[in-house]
Design an enzyme around this catalytic site. Sequence first.
Site, PDB file in Angstrom:
ATOM      1  N   SER A  18      25.153  41.928  55.332  1.00 49.47           N
ATOM      2  CA  SER A  18      24.253  42.521  54.911  1.00 49.47           C
ATOM      3  C   SER A  18      23.320  42.036  54.441  1.00 49.47           C
ATOM      4  CB  SER A  18      25.388  43.209  53.670  1.00 49.47           C
ATOM      5  OG  SER A  18      25.655  41.827  52.461  1.00 49.47           O
ATOM      6  N   ARG A  41      31.584  42.321  51.788  1.00 45.05           N
ATOM      7  CA  ARG A  41      32.302  42.722  51.255  1.00 45.05           C
ATOM      8  C   ARG A  41      31.550  44.475  50.583  1.00 45.05           C
ATOM      9  NH1 ARG A  41      33.572  37.461  48.555  1.00 45.05           N
ATOM     10  NH2 ARG A  41      31.377  37.488  48.792  1.00 45.05           N
ATOM     11  N   ASP A  66      37.109  42.295  53.216  1.00 45.55           N
ATOM     12  CA  ASP A  66      36.595  41.322  53.008  1.00 45.55           C
ATOM     13  C   ASP A  66      37.137  40.039  54.072  1.00 45.55           C
ATOM     14  OD1 ASP A  66      36.713  38.031  52.055  1.00 45.55           O
ATOM     15  OD2 ASP A  66      37.407  39.343  49.727  1.00 45.55           O
ATOM     16  N   GLY A  95      30.323  33.923  55.527  1.00 41.48           N
ATOM     17  CA  GLY A  95      30.308  32.162  54.916  1.00 41.48           C
ATOM     18  C   GLY A  95      29.774  31.962  53.596  1.00 41.48           C
ATOM     19  N   TYR A 158      33.211  22.700  51.482  1.00 47.96           N
ATOM     20  CA  TYR A 158      32.282  23.330  52.641  1.00 47.96           C
ATOM     21  C   TYR A 158      32.187  23.150  53.820  1.00 47.96           C
ATOM     22  CZ  TYR A 158      28.122  26.073  53.999  1.00 47.96           C
ATOM     23  OH  TYR A 158      26.544  26.907  54.659  1.00 47.96           O
ATOM     24  N   LYS A 162      33.558  23.736  57.325  1.00 45.97           N
ATOM     25  CA  LYS A 162      32.082  23.723  58.607  1.00 45.97           C
ATOM     26  C   LYS A 162      32.754  23.275  59.455  1.00 45.97           C
ATOM     27  CE  LYS A 162      29.479  27.111  56.747  1.00 45.97           C
ATOM     28  NZ  LYS A 162      29.636  28.270  57.814  1.00 45.97           N
ATOM     29  N   VAL A 191      18.469  27.145  55.457  1.00 44.21           N
ATOM     30  CA  VAL A 191      17.504  28.483  55.360  1.00 44.21           C
ATOM     31  C   VAL A 191      17.833  29.321  54.981  1.00 44.21           C
ATOM     32  CG1 VAL A 191      18.092  30.219  57.445  1.00 44.21           C
ATOM     33  CG2 VAL A 191      19.204  28.178  57.727  1.00 44.21           C
ATOM     34  N   THR A 193      17.654  31.437  52.425  1.00 40.11           N
ATOM     35  CA  THR A 193      18.750  33.104  52.038  1.00 40.11           C
ATOM     36  C   THR A 193      18.722  32.997  50.705  1.00 40.11           C
ATOM     37  OG1 THR A 193      20.497  32.148  52.682  1.00 40.11           O
ATOM     38  CG2 THR A 193      19.002  32.703  55.327  1.00 40.11           C
TER      39      THR A 193
HETATM   40  P1  NAP Z   1      23.757  35.395  52.462  1.00 38.95           P
HETATM   41  O1  NAP Z   1      22.401  35.495  52.328  1.00 38.95           O
HETATM   42  O2  NAP Z   1      24.617  34.370  51.355  1.00 38.95           O
HETATM   43  O3  NAP Z   1      25.312  35.718  52.945  1.00 38.95           O
HETATM   44  C1  NAP Z   1      26.861  35.860  52.690  1.00 38.95           C
HETATM   45  C2  NAP Z   1      26.688  37.481  54.279  1.00 38.95           C
HETATM   46  O4  NAP Z   1      27.859  37.599  54.460  1.00 38.95           O
HETATM   47  C3  NAP Z   1      26.641  38.310  53.128  1.00 38.95           C
HETATM   48  O5  NAP Z   1      26.392  39.632  53.885  1.00 38.95           O
HETATM   49  C4  NAP Z   1      28.124  38.570  52.624  1.00 38.95           C
HETATM   50  O6  NAP Z   1      28.159  40.112  52.018  1.00 38.95           O
HETATM   51  C5  NAP Z   1      28.962  38.112  53.590  1.00 38.95           C
HETATM   52  N1  NAP Z   1      30.403  37.591  53.131  1.00 38.95           N
HETATM   53  C6  NAP Z   1      30.024  36.553  52.159  1.00 38.95           C
HETATM   54  N2  NAP Z   1      31.390  36.287  51.681  1.00 38.95           N
HETATM   55  C7  NAP Z   1      32.176  37.412  52.675  1.00 38.95           C
HETATM   56  C8  NAP Z   1      33.489  38.078  52.758  1.00 38.95           C
HETATM   57  N3  NAP Z   1      34.279  36.859  51.679  1.00 38.95           N
HETATM   58  N4  NAP Z   1      33.970  38.602  53.512  1.00 38.95           N
HETATM   59  C9  NAP Z   1      32.948  39.682  54.478  1.00 38.95           C
HETATM   60  N5  NAP Z   1      31.800  39.383  53.565  1.00 38.95           N
HETATM   61  C10 NAP Z   1      31.874  38.044  53.288  1.00 38.95           C
HETATM   62  O7  NAP Z   1      24.151  33.875  53.184  1.00 38.95           O
HETATM   63  P2  NAP Z   1      23.279  33.246  54.761  1.00 38.95           P
HETATM   64  O8  NAP Z   1      22.310  31.935  54.795  1.00 38.95           O
HETATM   65  O9  NAP Z   1      22.477  34.223  55.428  1.00 38.95           O
HETATM   66  O10 NAP Z   1      24.543  32.616  55.529  1.00 38.95           O
HETATM   67  C11 NAP Z   1      24.947  32.786  56.485  1.00 38.95           C
HETATM   68  C12 NAP Z   1      26.488  32.281  57.518  1.00 38.95           C
HETATM   69  O11 NAP Z   1      25.167  30.825  57.493  1.00 38.95           O
HETATM   70  C13 NAP Z   1      27.178  31.426  56.123  1.00 38.95           C
HETATM   71  O12 NAP Z   1      27.908  31.010  56.975  1.00 38.95           O
HETATM   72  C14 NAP Z   1      26.678  29.961  55.779  1.00 38.95           C
HETATM   73  O13 NAP Z   1      27.946  29.362  55.642  1.00 38.95           O
HETATM   74  C15 NAP Z   1      25.842  29.245  57.708  1.00 38.95           C
HETATM   75  N6  NAP Z   1      24.857  28.887  56.939  1.00 38.95           N
HETATM   76  C16 NAP Z   1      23.574  28.360  55.684  1.00 38.95           C
HETATM   77  C17 NAP Z   1      23.233  28.008  55.530  1.00 38.95           C
HETATM   78  C18 NAP Z   1      21.086  27.987  54.434  1.00 38.95           C
HETATM   79  O14 NAP Z   1      21.262  27.181  54.053  1.00 38.95           O
HETATM   80  N7  NAP Z   1      21.330  29.770  54.375  1.00 38.95           N
HETATM   81  C19 NAP Z   1      22.303  26.674  56.606  1.00 38.95           C
HETATM   82  C20 NAP Z   1      23.868  26.566  57.307  1.00 38.95           C
HETATM   83  C21 NAP Z   1      24.773  27.827  57.478  1.00 38.95           C
HETATM   84  P3  NAP Z   1      28.692  40.417  50.506  1.00 38.95           P
HETATM   85  O15 NAP Z   1      28.973  39.604  49.731  1.00 38.95           O
HETATM   86  O16 NAP Z   1      28.746  41.401  50.153  1.00 38.95           O
HETATM   87  O17 NAP Z   1      30.712  40.459  51.111  1.00 38.95           O
END
Ligand code: NAP
Length: 239
Positions: A18, A41, A66, A95, A158, A162, A191, A193
């Site tokens: 999303s 979700r 979820d 995540g 976390y 991972k 990243v 976000t």
């Molecule tokens: P984000 O912007 O917070 O997006 C997270 C996404 O996951 C949202 O679509 C959220 O939607 C969904 N989500 C969370 N819990 C969920 C659940 N229980 N069931 C289904 N969907 C769920 O985060 P992002 O930065 O894009 O991160 C995406 C991935 O990259 C994660 O695995 C994170 O650990 C990894 N990552 C992020 C970074 C960083 O710095 N941003 C760095 C390294 C790795 P809903 O809340 O509506 O469910």
Amino acid sequence: MSASSGNSSPVAIVTGASRGIGIEVAAELARRGYRLGLLARNQKLLQEAARKLEGAAPAVRALACDVQEARQVETAFQELLDWGGRVDVLVNNAGVGVYAPVHRLSEADWDRQLNTNLRGVFYCSKAVIPQMIQQQSGHIVNISSLAGKNAFAGGSAYCASKWGLQGLTYCMAEDLRRYHIRVSVICPGSVHTEFTPHAGKDPKKMLQAGDVARVVGWLLEQEPQSFVSEVLLRPTQKP
Ligand code: NAP
């Protein structure tokens, strides 16, 4: 698999689609001609994301789910498999991160991170693997983190989730390579976000969600005999 049009197009399922990295991964896969199954979700945000992607992909199906909940995952994936008739790519991206010193971390925050970042990948992968085995092809891409390689204060749950994902990825890859199914992991640094505040970091120097999405695309371009199992993705300059 190369892309074509309509119902013969390959199918990719992206969790956490999303916003953030997930929506950019979905857009990258749309450009490559995949029909998209999208999960998250929050139904409203997910439907908005789906609408944005509709013009770009041959077809889009978005379902609230979820990934922590086994029954929800089973139901949603069955619906996507019935809809798509096949599944070529699963990107386990959903995540969450909650940072606190280990002695102050609540059980609930421990559970939420382990259940989303690790157990959820197990559930979603199990839901597609029988179909991929039947097809004798498929690619599962897990979005881990450099936190799956490096420790930092406050990152206990976390990092544990991972780190566990690294192990799960490599074992699944060994289980599935005989069926011509690849399981890869991408470990990005910070990243830009909504994921978590990156206090003091310069967003312009941070990785962008599209940088991770492009790596997913590159992994899917490989020749059948080639298997990039892991990518460490760092920002060029320290943010
Ligand atoms: P984000 O912007 O917070 O997006 C997270 C996404 O996951 C949202 O679509 C959220 O939607 C969904 N989500 C969370 N819990 C969920 C659940 N229980 N069931 C289904 N969907 C769920 O985060 P992002 O930065 O894009 O991160 C995406 C991935 O990259 C994660 O695995 C994170 O650990 C990894 N990552 C992020 C970074 C960083 O710095 N941003 C760095 C390294 C790795 P809903 O809340 O509506 O469910």
